[in-house]
Enzyme design. Sequence first.
Site, PDB file in Angstrom:
ATOM      1  N   ASN A 277      19.410  10.834  36.880  1.00  6.85           N
ATOM      2  CA  ASN A 277      18.275  11.749  36.934  1.00  6.85           C
ATOM      3  C   ASN A 277      17.231  11.225  35.954  1.00  6.85           C
ATOM      4  OD1 ASN A 277      16.456  13.838  36.796  1.00  6.85           O
ATOM      5  ND2 ASN A 277      17.897  15.362  35.970  1.00  6.85           N
TER       6      ASN A 277
ATOM      7  N   LYS B  11      14.324  12.272  35.436  1.00  3.34           N
ATOM      8  CA  LYS B  11      13.458  13.347  34.926  1.00  3.34           C
ATOM      9  C   LYS B  11      11.986  12.896  34.991  1.00  3.34           C
ATOM     10  CE  LYS B  11      17.338  15.188  32.386  1.00  3.34           C
ATOM     11  NZ  LYS B  11      17.864  15.900  31.218  1.00  3.34           N
TER      12      LYS B  11
ATOM     13  N   HIS C  95      18.670  22.528  38.331  1.00  5.23           N
ATOM     14  CA  HIS C  95      18.878  21.903  37.021  1.00  5.23           C
ATOM     15  C   HIS C  95      18.498  22.918  35.936  1.00  5.23           C
ATOM     16  CE1 HIS C  95      18.467  19.216  33.601  1.00  5.23           C
ATOM     17  NE2 HIS C  95      19.192  18.348  34.277  1.00  5.23           N
TER      18      HIS C  95
ATOM     19  N   GLU D 129      16.875  22.626  33.324  1.00  7.85           N
ATOM     20  CA  GLU D 129      15.473  22.556  32.889  1.00  7.85           C
ATOM     21  C   GLU D 129      14.580  23.337  33.846  1.00  7.85           C
ATOM     22  OE1 GLU D 129      15.349  18.281  32.525  1.00  7.85           O
ATOM     23  OE2 GLU D 129      16.732  18.416  30.833  1.00  7.85           O
TER      24      GLU D 129
ATOM     25  N   GLU E  68      26.730  20.835  33.969  1.00 11.83           N
ATOM     26  CA  GLU E  68      25.955  20.309  32.852  1.00 11.83           C
ATOM     27  C   GLU E  68      25.838  21.377  31.769  1.00 11.83           C
ATOM     28  OE1 GLU E  68      23.320  16.821  34.424  1.00 11.83           O
ATOM     29  OE2 GLU E  68      22.135  18.632  34.211  1.00 11.83           O
TER      30      GLU E  68
ATOM     31  N   GLY F 107      20.764  15.874  26.615  1.00 13.64           N
ATOM     32  CA  GLY F 107      19.775  15.210  25.770  1.00 13.64           C
ATOM     33  C   GLY F 107      19.995  15.405  24.276  1.00 13.64           C
TER      34      GLY F 107
ATOM     35  N   SER G 146      24.720  13.965  28.064  1.00 13.24           N
ATOM     36  CA  SER G 146      24.945  12.864  27.117  1.00 13.24           C
ATOM     37  C   SER G 146      26.073  11.921  27.541  1.00 13.24           C
ATOM     38  CB  SER G 146      25.183  13.412  25.699  1.00 13.24           C
ATOM     39  OG  SER G 146      24.045  14.145  25.265  1.00 13.24           O
TER      40      SER G 146
END
Length: 257
Positions: free
Chosen positions: A11, A13, A97, A99, A169, A175, A215
Site C-alpha cells: 500500500n 498510500k 483502511h 486511515e 491492521e 507506521g 510495520s
Amino acid sequence: MGRVKYLIAGNWKMNKVTSDASDLAKEIQHQAGNQTAVNVVVCPPFTSLQSVSNLIKDSNVQLGAQNMSAESSGAFTGEVSAEMLRDLLTNYVILGHSERRAYYGETDEVVNRKVHAALENSLKPIFCVGETLEQREAGQTLSIIQDQIKSGLIHVTADKADSIVVAYEPVWAIGTGKTATPEMAQEVHSEIRKQLSELFNADVASKIKILYGGSMKPENADELLAQEDIDGGLIGGAALNARSFCGIIESAIRLSA
Ligand code: 13P
C-alpha cells in the site's frame, strides 16, 4: 490441507509521483514478476494506476487501488468508481483502511457498500479491520474486530466471499515501528478465521486470505508469516522501497517451499 498461497500487497498510500511509481513498479516487476509461488499486489495512488498497470500487465505482479466510491457513476465529484478501476485492469481494492475510517469518516456501513460495489465489478476487496491502542488496552480487541467484520461483510454471500481478502491492521502498529508479536497477530487471525467460518462456512473461511499489516518489514516477516493463520502482509512503509518489499516477498517464497 496446505495453506493458501501467500499474498504480499504494498500500500503505497499518498506517496510517489508517476515517474517514481513507475521506477518502483519496474524494480518490483524485475525482482518478483516471474515467480509464481506468491501473489504480489501493488497499490499505487490513483494518479499512477494507468502507468503501473502498463508496466506490470504481463507479469505476476497484480494491481490494486487504495480506495473507491460505493457509487457506480454520476455526480460524485472527486470520486473513482469500480468500473473505472476495472478499466485499468485493477484486480484488488483496499477498503476500510483505518486511515480512511479515521480521517475521512468512513463508517462500517460505507465500507460495506464499497465491498458490495467491488464484488459486483469483479474487484477483490482487501477489507481492513483493526483496533486502536485504547481499545486494545481496554481489552476490546476481539469485539471491535468482530463488529467490524460483521458490519463490513453484511449481505455478502458465501459464493462471493472467497474473493475477499481480510487485512488485520492494528492501528497502533501502523507506521509506528511497533509490530504486533506473531502470537498477538495469530490470536486475532484465528478468531477472524473462526468468525468467517460462522458467517460463511469452513471451506470458504479456509480460502479467504487474512493478511497482517502494521510495520511489517524483512526483519520480522519470517516469524509473522510463519503463523498458521497469517496468509500474507499489507505493507506500507517497507513497500515504498523495492529491496525491502521484495525482501518480504522472499520470506513468503521461502515459507511456501
Ligand atoms: P506500515 O507498514 O507503514 O506500518 O503501514 C501498514 C499499512 O497501513 C498498510 O496498509
